[in-house]
Design a protein around this motif. Structure first.
Motif, PDB file in Angstrom:
ATOM      1  N   SER A  39       0.816  -1.205   0.000  1.00  0.00           N
ATOM      2  CA  SER A  39       0.000   0.000   0.000  1.00  0.00           C
ATOM      3  C   SER A  39       0.857   1.265   0.000  1.00  0.00           C
ATOM      4  O   SER A  39       1.960   1.307   0.561  1.00  0.00           O
ATOM      5  CB  SER A  39      -0.916  -0.006   1.227  1.00  0.00           C
ATOM      6  OG  SER A  39      -1.611   1.208   1.345  1.00  0.00           O
ATOM      7  N   ASN A 108       4.391  -3.309 -15.373  1.00  0.00           N
ATOM      8  CA  ASN A 108       3.529  -2.135 -15.216  1.00  0.00           C
ATOM      9  C   ASN A 108       2.667  -1.893 -16.449  1.00  0.00           C
ATOM     10  O   ASN A 108       1.612  -1.261 -16.368  1.00  0.00           O
ATOM     11  CB  ASN A 108       4.385  -0.892 -14.933  1.00  0.00           C
ATOM     12  CG  ASN A 108       4.956  -0.901 -13.528  1.00  0.00           C
ATOM     13  OD1 ASN A 108       4.362  -1.480 -12.615  1.00  0.00           O
ATOM     14  ND2 ASN A 108       6.107  -0.281 -13.355  1.00  0.00           N
ATOM     15  N   TRP A 111      -0.950  -2.841 -16.060  1.00  0.00           N
ATOM     16  CA  TRP A 111      -1.794  -1.846 -15.408  1.00  0.00           C
ATOM     17  C   TRP A 111      -2.184  -0.746 -16.398  1.00  0.00           C
ATOM     18  O   TRP A 111      -3.358  -0.379 -16.496  1.00  0.00           O
ATOM     19  CB  TRP A 111      -1.052  -1.219 -14.228  1.00  0.00           C
ATOM     20  CG  TRP A 111      -0.795  -2.139 -13.079  1.00  0.00           C
ATOM     21  CD1 TRP A 111       0.306  -2.925 -12.880  1.00  0.00           C
ATOM     22  CD2 TRP A 111      -1.662  -2.387 -11.966  1.00  0.00           C
ATOM     23  NE1 TRP A 111       0.181  -3.632 -11.714  1.00  0.00           N
ATOM     24  CE2 TRP A 111      -1.011  -3.318 -11.130  1.00  0.00           C
ATOM     25  CE3 TRP A 111      -2.915  -1.892 -11.586  1.00  0.00           C
ATOM     26  CZ2 TRP A 111      -1.565  -3.778  -9.948  1.00  0.00           C
ATOM     27  CZ3 TRP A 111      -3.475  -2.339 -10.398  1.00  0.00           C
ATOM     28  CH2 TRP A 111      -2.807  -3.275  -9.596  1.00  0.00           C
ATOM     29  N   GLU A 112      -1.187  -0.247 -17.123  1.00  0.00           N
ATOM     30  CA  GLU A 112      -1.431   0.863 -18.037  1.00  0.00           C
ATOM     31  C   GLU A 112      -2.397   0.469 -19.150  1.00  0.00           C
ATOM     32  O   GLU A 112      -3.286   1.258 -19.526  1.00  0.00           O
ATOM     33  CB  GLU A 112      -0.103   1.332 -18.631  1.00  0.00           C
ATOM     34  CG  GLU A 112       0.843   1.925 -17.589  1.00  0.00           C
ATOM     35  CD  GLU A 112       2.240   2.127 -18.133  1.00  0.00           C
ATOM     36  OE1 GLU A 112       2.459   1.795 -19.327  1.00  0.00           O
ATOM     37  OE2 GLU A 112       3.115   2.603 -17.381  1.00  0.00           O
ATOM     38  N   SER A 114      -4.738  -1.789 -18.979  1.00  0.00           N
ATOM     39  CA  SER A 114      -6.077  -1.927 -18.399  1.00  0.00           C
ATOM     40  C   SER A 114      -6.719  -0.562 -18.168  1.00  0.00           C
ATOM     41  O   SER A 114      -7.910  -0.374 -18.426  1.00  0.00           O
ATOM     42  CB  SER A 114      -6.001  -2.704 -17.082  1.00  0.00           C
ATOM     43  OG  SER A 114      -5.472  -3.994 -17.290  1.00  0.00           O
ATOM     44  N   TYR A 115      -5.912   0.393 -17.676  1.00  0.00           N
ATOM     45  CA  TYR A 115      -6.448   1.744 -17.469  1.00  0.00           C
ATOM     46  C   TYR A 115      -6.871   2.366 -18.794  1.00  0.00           C
ATOM     47  O   TYR A 115      -7.879   3.092 -18.861  1.00  0.00           O
ATOM     48  CB  TYR A 115      -5.391   2.627 -16.806  1.00  0.00           C
ATOM     49  CG  TYR A 115      -5.064   2.244 -15.378  1.00  0.00           C
ATOM     50  CD1 TYR A 115      -6.014   1.625 -14.564  1.00  0.00           C
ATOM     51  CD2 TYR A 115      -3.799   2.505 -14.832  1.00  0.00           C
ATOM     52  CE1 TYR A 115      -5.705   1.272 -13.258  1.00  0.00           C
ATOM     53  CE2 TYR A 115      -3.490   2.161 -13.529  1.00  0.00           C
ATOM     54  CZ  TYR A 115      -4.451   1.537 -12.743  1.00  0.00           C
ATOM     55  OH  TYR A 115      -4.156   1.193 -11.450  1.00  0.00           O
ATOM     56  N   ASN A 120     -10.883   0.547 -13.744  1.00  0.00           N
ATOM     57  CA  ASN A 120     -10.320   1.235 -12.586  1.00  0.00           C
ATOM     58  C   ASN A 120      -9.322   0.311 -11.874  1.00  0.00           C
ATOM     59  O   ASN A 120      -9.068  -0.819 -12.312  1.00  0.00           O
ATOM     60  CB  ASN A 120     -11.426   1.699 -11.634  1.00  0.00           C
ATOM     61  CG  ASN A 120     -12.270   0.545 -11.107  1.00  0.00           C
ATOM     62  OD1 ASN A 120     -11.782  -0.576 -10.911  1.00  0.00           O
ATOM     63  ND2 ASN A 120     -13.548   0.801 -10.879  1.00  0.00           N
ATOM     64  N   TYR A 121      -8.777   0.780 -10.755  1.00  0.00           N
ATOM     65  CA  TYR A 121      -7.732   0.020 -10.045  1.00  0.00           C
ATOM     66  C   TYR A 121      -8.242  -1.350  -9.609  1.00  0.00           C
ATOM     67  O   TYR A 121      -7.566  -2.377  -9.810  1.00  0.00           O
ATOM     68  CB  TYR A 121      -7.248   0.822  -8.840  1.00  0.00           C
ATOM     69  CG  TYR A 121      -6.268   0.065  -7.969  1.00  0.00           C
ATOM     70  CD1 TYR A 121      -4.900   0.079  -8.254  1.00  0.00           C
ATOM     71  CD2 TYR A 121      -6.715  -0.676  -6.872  1.00  0.00           C
ATOM     72  CE1 TYR A 121      -3.998  -0.622  -7.461  1.00  0.00           C
ATOM     73  CE2 TYR A 121      -5.819  -1.384  -6.081  1.00  0.00           C
ATOM     74  CZ  TYR A 121      -4.473  -1.359  -6.383  1.00  0.00           C
ATOM     75  OH  TYR A 121      -3.587  -2.061  -5.606  1.00  0.00           O
ATOM     76  N   TYR A 122      -9.414  -1.387  -8.987  1.00  0.00           N
ATOM     77  CA  TYR A 122      -9.919  -2.639  -8.435  1.00  0.00           C
ATOM     78  C   TYR A 122     -10.282  -3.635  -9.533  1.00  0.00           C
ATOM     79  O   TYR A 122     -10.050  -4.843  -9.392  1.00  0.00           O
ATOM     80  CB  TYR A 122     -11.125  -2.351  -7.534  1.00  0.00           C
ATOM     81  CG  TYR A 122     -10.768  -1.495  -6.340  1.00  0.00           C
ATOM     82  CD1 TYR A 122     -10.076  -2.037  -5.258  1.00  0.00           C
ATOM     83  CD2 TYR A 122     -11.074  -0.139  -6.304  1.00  0.00           C
ATOM     84  CE1 TYR A 122      -9.715  -1.252  -4.164  1.00  0.00           C
ATOM     85  CE2 TYR A 122     -10.716   0.657  -5.223  1.00  0.00           C
ATOM     86  CZ  TYR A 122     -10.035   0.093  -4.157  1.00  0.00           C
ATOM     87  OH  TYR A 122      -9.665   0.865  -3.089  1.00  0.00           O
ATOM     88  N   THR A 124      -8.875  -3.744 -12.491  1.00  0.00           N
ATOM     89  CA  THR A 124      -7.595  -4.189 -13.048  1.00  0.00           C
ATOM     90  C   THR A 124      -6.955  -5.245 -12.157  1.00  0.00           C
ATOM     91  O   THR A 124      -6.478  -6.282 -12.640  1.00  0.00           O
ATOM     92  CB  THR A 124      -6.639  -2.990 -13.203  1.00  0.00           C
ATOM     93  OG1 THR A 124      -7.227  -2.026 -14.069  1.00  0.00           O
ATOM     94  CG2 THR A 124      -5.300  -3.439 -13.766  1.00  0.00           C
ATOM     95  N   PHE A 125      -6.964  -4.986 -10.860  1.00  0.00           N
ATOM     96  CA  PHE A 125      -6.341  -5.931  -9.941  1.00  0.00           C
ATOM     97  C   PHE A 125      -7.080  -7.271  -9.948  1.00  0.00           C
ATOM     98  O   PHE A 125      -6.452  -8.336 -10.017  1.00  0.00           O
ATOM     99  CB  PHE A 125      -6.319  -5.353  -8.528  1.00  0.00           C
ATOM    100  CG  PHE A 125      -5.654  -6.265  -7.529  1.00  0.00           C
ATOM    101  CD1 PHE A 125      -4.269  -6.334  -7.463  1.00  0.00           C
ATOM    102  CD2 PHE A 125      -6.404  -7.051  -6.674  1.00  0.00           C
ATOM    103  CE1 PHE A 125      -3.644  -7.186  -6.558  1.00  0.00           C
ATOM    104  CE2 PHE A 125      -5.796  -7.903  -5.776  1.00  0.00           C
ATOM    105  CZ  PHE A 125      -4.412  -7.964  -5.708  1.00  0.00           C
TER     106      PHE A 125
END
Length: 210
Positions: A39, A108, A111-112, A114-115, A120-122, A124-125
Motif C-alpha cells: 500500500s 507495469n 496496469w497501463e 487496463s487503465y 479502474n484500479y480494483y 484491473t487488480f
C-alpha cells in the motif's frame, strides 16, 4: 498397528479439518497482508512489514502457546481455536510474501493497458493482475500449504486431539512406539502427497485455460 488405525484415522479427521480451515484462512488473510504491505499508505505498509517480520521470525510453537495460554486473564480459548488462529496468522505471513513477489513481477504495462481500456484500479487488480499473479505464486504458496498440514501436528501440544496427539497416546499406552509413529507419519505423507497432486492438477488446468 491394526488396532490403532481407527483411532489414528479419527485423529486424522481433526488434522484435515484444522488444516483446511488454516489453509483457507491463510490464503485470504495472506492476500490482505500483501496488499497492505504494498500500500501507498505508509502506516499500513509498516504494520504489514512488522507483522510479517514477527510471525516469520518467531517459532510457530511459541505462537501457539501464546494464543492458548497467554491470554487466559481475558479469554480461555479451546485448543482447536488457538491452533486455528495460530496457524492462520503464522502462515499468512509467508503466503503474503509469495503474493507480493508474484504481484510485483507483473509488468507495469499490464496496469497501463487496463487503465487505457477504462478499467479502474480494483477491476484491473481483480481481473488482470491477480489471475496472473496467482499462476506465478502457486509453487511457493503450495509449499506453504503443505507446511500448514504438517505443522498442524504442533496442535497436539495445546491439547488438540489430532493425529500426532492420538499417535503419542496410543504408543504410550501400548508400549509399541515406532510402528504407531510410523503409521502416523504415513498418514501425514498421504495428506502431503494429496496436496502436491492437487497442485500439479491445478497448474495443468491453468495452463490449459491460458
Amino acid at each position: 498397528m491394526v488396532d490403532s488405525l481407527p483411532f489414528l484415522l479419527e485423529g486424522a479427521k481433526i488434522t484435515v479439518l484444522l488444516s483446511l480451515g488454516s489453509i483457507i484462512g491463510s490464503l485470504i488473510f495472506g492476500l490482505v497482508i500483501a496488499l497492505c504491505r504494498m500500500s501507498s499508505n505508509s502506516v499500513l505498509s509498516r504494520i504489514a512489514r512488522i507483522y510479517i517480520s514477527f510471525f516469520r521470525g518467531t517459532p510457530l510453537l511459541i505462537q501457539l502457546l501464546i494464543w492458548y495460554n497467554g491470554f487466559t486473564f481475558a479469554i480461555t480459548p479451546e485448543g482447536w481455536q488457538a491452533a486455528l488462529v495460530g496457524l492462520i496468522l503464522h502462515f499468512s505471513a509467508y503466503i503474503a510474501e509469495s503474493y507480493r513477489g508474484a504481484i510485483q513481477s507483473i509488468p507495469n504495462g499490464q496496469w497501463e493497458a487496463s487503465y487505457s481500456l477504462g478499467m479502474n484500479y480494483y477491476q484491473t487488480f481483480r481481473e488482470v493482475i491477480l489471475p496472473q499473479a496467482w499462476r506465478i505464486a502457486i509453487p511457493s504458496i503450495w509449499n506453504s500449504l503443505i507446511d500448514v498440514a504438517k505443522s498442524s501436528s504442533l496442535a497436539s501440544v495445546i491439547t488438540v486431539p489430532e493425529l500426532t496427539s492420538i499417535a503419542d497416546q496410543r504408543s504410550a499406552s501400548s508400549l509399541i512406539v515406532l510402528p504407531i509413529l510410523l503409521e502416523a507419519a504415513l498418514i501425514y505423507w498421504g495428506l502431503s502427497t494429496l496436496l502436491e497432486w492437487s497442485r500439479e492438477r491445478l497448474e495443468r488446468r491453468l495452463r490449459i485455460i491460458k
